[in-house]
Design a protein around this motif. Structure first.
Motif, PDB file in Angstrom:
ATOM      1  N   UNK A  13      17.131  14.952  38.723  1.00 56.41           N
ATOM      2  CA  UNK A  13      16.930  16.384  38.910  1.00 56.41           C
ATOM      3  C   UNK A  13      15.730  16.659  39.813  1.00 56.41           C
ATOM      4  N   UNK A  14      14.653  15.893  39.610  1.00 62.38           N
ATOM      5  CA  UNK A  14      13.472  16.059  40.455  1.00 62.38           C
ATOM      6  C   UNK A  14      13.799  15.698  41.904  1.00 62.38           C
ATOM      7  N   UNK A  15      14.606  14.660  42.095  1.00 58.13           N
ATOM      8  CA  UNK A  15      15.004  14.267  43.445  1.00 58.13           C
ATOM      9  C   UNK A  15      15.805  15.376  44.120  1.00 58.13           C
ATOM     10  N   UNK A  16      16.677  16.022  43.368  1.00 61.21           N
ATOM     11  CA  UNK A  16      17.456  17.123  43.932  1.00 61.21           C
ATOM     12  C   UNK A  16      16.546  18.295  44.306  1.00 61.21           C
ATOM     13  N   UNK A  17      15.555  18.576  43.471  1.00 49.06           N
ATOM     14  CA  UNK A  17      14.611  19.664  43.760  1.00 49.06           C
ATOM     15  C   UNK A  17      13.791  19.373  45.013  1.00 49.06           C
ATOM     16  N   UNK A  24      12.612   7.422  45.476  1.00 45.59           N
ATOM     17  CA  UNK A  24      11.390   8.007  46.041  1.00 45.59           C
ATOM     18  C   UNK A  24      10.595   8.721  44.952  1.00 45.59           C
ATOM     19  N   UNK A  25      11.296   9.358  44.025  1.00 40.28           N
ATOM     20  CA  UNK A  25      10.621  10.008  42.896  1.00 40.28           C
ATOM     21  C   UNK A  25       9.900   8.955  42.053  1.00 40.28           C
ATOM     22  N   UNK A  31       2.689   6.042  42.276  1.00 38.00           N
ATOM     23  CA  UNK A  31       1.483   6.365  43.039  1.00 38.00           C
ATOM     24  C   UNK A  31       0.616   7.408  42.347  1.00 38.00           C
ATOM     25  N   UNK A  32       1.166   8.058  41.328  1.00 40.07           N
ATOM     26  CA  UNK A  32       0.425   9.101  40.632  1.00 40.07           C
ATOM     27  C   UNK A  32       0.556  10.461  41.283  1.00 40.07           C
ATOM     28  N   UNK A  33       1.470  10.615  42.226  1.00 43.16           N
ATOM     29  CA  UNK A  33       1.671  11.902  42.896  1.00 43.16           C
ATOM     30  C   UNK A  33       2.480  12.854  42.031  1.00 43.16           C
ATOM     31  N   UNK A  34       3.294  12.298  41.123  1.00 46.06           N
ATOM     32  CA  UNK A  34       4.053  13.094  40.161  1.00 46.06           C
ATOM     33  C   UNK A  34       3.612  12.708  38.759  1.00 46.06           C
ATOM     34  N   UNK A  35       3.626  13.685  37.854  1.00 51.66           N
ATOM     35  CA  UNK A  35       3.270  13.422  36.457  1.00 51.66           C
ATOM     36  C   UNK A  35       4.557  13.275  35.664  1.00 51.66           C
ATOM     37  N   UNK A  36       4.614  12.226  34.870  1.00 50.23           N
ATOM     38  CA  UNK A  36       5.823  11.994  34.101  1.00 50.23           C
ATOM     39  C   UNK A  36       5.542  11.270  32.810  1.00 50.23           C
ATOM     40  N   UNK A  37       6.575  11.155  32.013  1.00 47.57           N
ATOM     41  CA  UNK A  37       6.483  10.492  30.732  1.00 47.57           C
ATOM     42  C   UNK A  37       7.769   9.706  30.537  1.00 47.57           C
ATOM     43  N   UNK A  38       7.638   8.476  30.087  1.00 46.96           N
ATOM     44  CA  UNK A  38       8.822   7.657  29.887  1.00 46.96           C
ATOM     45  C   UNK A  38       9.310   7.846  28.456  1.00 46.96           C
ATOM     46  N   UNK A  39      10.572   8.201  28.318  1.00 49.14           N
ATOM     47  CA  UNK A  39      11.146   8.450  27.013  1.00 49.14           C
ATOM     48  C   UNK A  39      12.145   7.349  26.694  1.00 49.14           C
ATOM     49  N   UNK A  52       9.961  14.100  34.253  1.00 44.60           N
ATOM     50  CA  UNK A  52       8.926  14.511  35.207  1.00 44.60           C
ATOM     51  C   UNK A  52       8.539  15.962  34.944  1.00 44.60           C
ATOM     52  N   UNK A  53       7.227  16.208  34.996  1.00 38.88           N
ATOM     53  CA  UNK A  53       6.694  17.550  34.814  1.00 38.88           C
ATOM     54  C   UNK A  53       7.102  18.404  36.013  1.00 38.88           C
ATOM     55  N   UNK A  54       7.777  19.531  35.785  1.00 34.79           N
ATOM     56  CA  UNK A  54       8.224  20.361  36.915  1.00 34.79           C
ATOM     57  C   UNK A  54       7.068  20.906  37.752  1.00 34.79           C
ATOM     58  N   UNK A  55       5.902  21.126  37.142  1.00 35.07           N
ATOM     59  CA  UNK A  55       4.765  21.637  37.907  1.00 35.07           C
ATOM     60  C   UNK A  55       4.287  20.597  38.911  1.00 35.07           C
ATOM     61  N   UNK A  56       4.380  19.315  38.560  1.00 36.09           N
ATOM     62  CA  UNK A  56       3.971  18.281  39.517  1.00 36.09           C
ATOM     63  C   UNK A  56       4.945  18.213  40.694  1.00 36.09           C
ATOM     64  N   UNK A  57       6.216  18.537  40.456  1.00 36.89           N
ATOM     65  CA  UNK A  57       7.190  18.581  41.550  1.00 36.89           C
ATOM     66  C   UNK A  57       6.833  19.720  42.501  1.00 36.89           C
ATOM     67  N   UNK A  58       6.469  20.875  41.939  1.00 31.14           N
ATOM     68  CA  UNK A  58       6.075  22.024  42.769  1.00 31.14           C
ATOM     69  C   UNK A  58       4.837  21.673  43.592  1.00 31.14           C
TER      70      UNK A  58
END
Length: 100
Positions: A13-17, A24-25, A31-39, A52-58
């Motif tokens: 979903x983040x890749x589509x956004x 790449x996501x 690299x720490x450019x996106x914030x995420x959590x492994x579930x 992935x946190x949507x705010x980090x995608x923005x």
């Protein structure tokens, strides 16, 4: 004011956004450019799923747009110079040779 988006995104979903690939996501996550959590996925052995946190995608889309905007004037100049040189080359090839 926009409502806060509490929904976490999958890598796909983040890749589509971001108009990119999920690999790449994952690279941006490492690299720490996106914030995420492994579930971990219950009942499935092996790797879990990245959320992935949507705010980090923005934020990353904004950073990417700034990089593109800063780089584009140079690219436009290069493209214009290349087009001018190409046009000169085409004109010189089309002109008949004058014998004198």
């Amino acid at each position: 004011m926009a409502a806060r988006q509490d929904r976490w995104l999958t890598a796909q979903q983040a890749a589509a956004e971001m108009n990119t690939t999920s690999s790449e996501v994952c690279r941006l996550l490492s690299l720490g450019r996106l914030a995420g959590n492994k579930q971990k996925q219950p009942g499935r052995p092996g790797n879990g799923q990245w959320l992935i946190d949507p705010q980090s995608v923005v934020d990353e889309k904004r950073r990417s747009a700034e990089r593109t905007r800063k780089a584009s004037p140079h690219r436009l100049v290069d493209v214009e110079v290349t087009a001018i040189n190409r046009e000169r080359l085409i004109r010189t090839r089309r002109e008949p040779r004058r014998s004198g």
